[in-house]
Design a protein around this motif. Sequence first.
Motif, PDB file in Angstrom:
ATOM      1  N   SER A  97       0.835  -1.202   0.000  1.00 20.55           N
ATOM      2  CA  SER A  97       0.000   0.000   0.000  1.00 20.55           C
ATOM      3  C   SER A  97       0.874   1.258   0.000  1.00 20.55           C
ATOM      4  O   SER A  97       0.588   2.220  -0.713  1.00 20.55           O
TER       5      SER A  97
ATOM      6  N   ASN B 113       2.299   1.648  -3.430  1.00 16.65           N
ATOM      7  CA  ASN B 113       1.273   2.183  -4.333  1.00 16.65           C
ATOM      8  C   ASN B 113       1.043   3.668  -4.066  1.00 16.65           C
ATOM      9  O   ASN B 113       0.896   4.463  -5.006  1.00 16.65           O
ATOM     10  N   SER B 114       0.993   4.031  -2.789  1.00 10.82           N
ATOM     11  CA  SER B 114       0.802   5.438  -2.439  1.00 10.82           C
ATOM     12  C   SER B 114       1.968   6.283  -2.944  1.00 10.82           C
ATOM     13  O   SER B 114       1.775   7.395  -3.445  1.00 10.82           O
ATOM     14  N   ARG B 115       3.185   5.736  -2.813  1.00 12.27           N
ATOM     15  CA  ARG B 115       4.359   6.464  -3.310  1.00 12.27           C
ATOM     16  C   ARG B 115       4.271   6.645  -4.820  1.00 12.27           C
ATOM     17  O   ARG B 115       4.529   7.734  -5.348  1.00 12.27           O
ATOM     18  N   LYS B 116       3.869   5.573  -5.527  1.00  8.95           N
ATOM     19  CA  LYS B 116       3.739   5.662  -6.991  1.00  8.95           C
ATOM     20  C   LYS B 116       2.659   6.677  -7.367  1.00  8.95           C
ATOM     21  O   LYS B 116       2.841   7.470  -8.286  1.00  8.95           O
ATOM     22  N   GLU B 117       1.543   6.631  -6.642  1.00 10.61           N
ATOM     23  CA  GLU B 117       0.467   7.594  -6.921  1.00 10.61           C
ATOM     24  C   GLU B 117       0.928   9.009  -6.629  1.00 10.61           C
ATOM     25  O   GLU B 117       0.596   9.947  -7.372  1.00 10.61           O
ATOM     26  N   ALA B 118       1.690   9.179  -5.546  1.00 12.74           N
ATOM     27  CA  ALA B 118       2.207  10.510  -5.216  1.00 12.74           C
ATOM     28  C   ALA B 118       3.168  11.004  -6.282  1.00 12.74           C
ATOM     29  O   ALA B 118       3.135  12.177  -6.676  1.00 12.74           O
ATOM     30  N   GLU B 119       4.023  10.093  -6.789  1.00 13.12           N
ATOM     31  CA  GLU B 119       4.943  10.479  -7.870  1.00 13.12           C
ATOM     32  C   GLU B 119       4.164  10.849  -9.122  1.00 13.12           C
ATOM     33  O   GLU B 119       4.477  11.830  -9.795  1.00 13.12           O
ATOM     34  N   LYS B 120       3.136  10.056  -9.421  1.00 17.55           N
ATOM     35  CA  LYS B 120       2.309  10.336 -10.599  1.00 17.55           C
ATOM     36  C   LYS B 120       1.596  11.682 -10.425  1.00 17.55           C
ATOM     37  O   LYS B 120       1.553  12.494 -11.356  1.00 17.55           O
ATOM     38  N   ALA B 121       1.060  11.916  -9.222  1.00 24.36           N
ATOM     39  CA  ALA B 121       0.376  13.192  -8.960  1.00 24.36           C
ATOM     40  C   ALA B 121       1.361  14.351  -9.048  1.00 24.36           C
ATOM     41  O   ALA B 121       1.021  15.426  -9.566  1.00 24.36           O
ATOM     42  N   GLN B 122       2.580  14.123  -8.563  1.00 24.55           N
ATOM     43  CA  GLN B 122       3.596  15.172  -8.644  1.00 24.55           C
ATOM     44  C   GLN B 122       3.950  15.470 -10.102  1.00 24.55           C
ATOM     45  O   GLN B 122       4.084  16.625 -10.497  1.00 24.55           O
TER      46      GLN B 122
ATOM     47  N   GLU C 108       1.995  14.943 -12.692  1.00 30.25           N
ATOM     48  CA  GLU C 108       0.838  15.620 -13.286  1.00 30.25           C
ATOM     49  C   GLU C 108       0.794  17.077 -12.863  1.00 30.25           C
ATOM     50  O   GLU C 108       0.500  17.963 -13.674  1.00 30.25           O
TER      51      GLU C 108
END
Length: 175
Positions: free
Chosen positions: A61, A64-73, A75
């Motif tokens: 988790s 996944n949160s780190r990947k989502e944070a990187e993706k959000a960053q 974006e």
Amino acid sequence: MPTSTGFSTIYAGIGGLHVGDMLVQLVFFIILLLLLRKFAWGPLMGIMQQREEYVANEIESAENSRKEAEKAQEEAAAQLKQTKQDAQQIIEDAKRTGVKQEQEIVQSAKEEAERIRQAAQEEIQNEKEKAIQALQDKVASLSVLIASKVIEKEISAQDQEELINEYIKEAGEER
């Protein structure tokens, strides 16, 4: 001193070991291990397995949160870049519009100045023609007066009219 009263007692004099007691203790120890395995070790291993799965899920988790944070960053960075480009485009459009409006205002002012200049020239021309006409009329009347005094004879109205028209015609050609 060791005494041997039988096989079941080894060194009883110094607190020796009783084989029977040892066997009973060994049996109880094995029973205890079996009971521990069934009632303590199994549930403990189940809890440990659950804890391991929980930790693995938390790690997954977190990943996944780190990947989502990187993706959000990424974006957000792309959106910021796009926003900067849009702002730059707006500024450039505003500059172009300002320059265009400036040119239109200057052109309009030039056209208005030209219109005023032409109107002034036309008015000057009209006033000049009026002044020439007034001068011609004055010259004509003075010419008639002078001519009548010079000739000292009577001139008919028709002769006088012809002299005036001839003089005006000559004065108009000189202009």
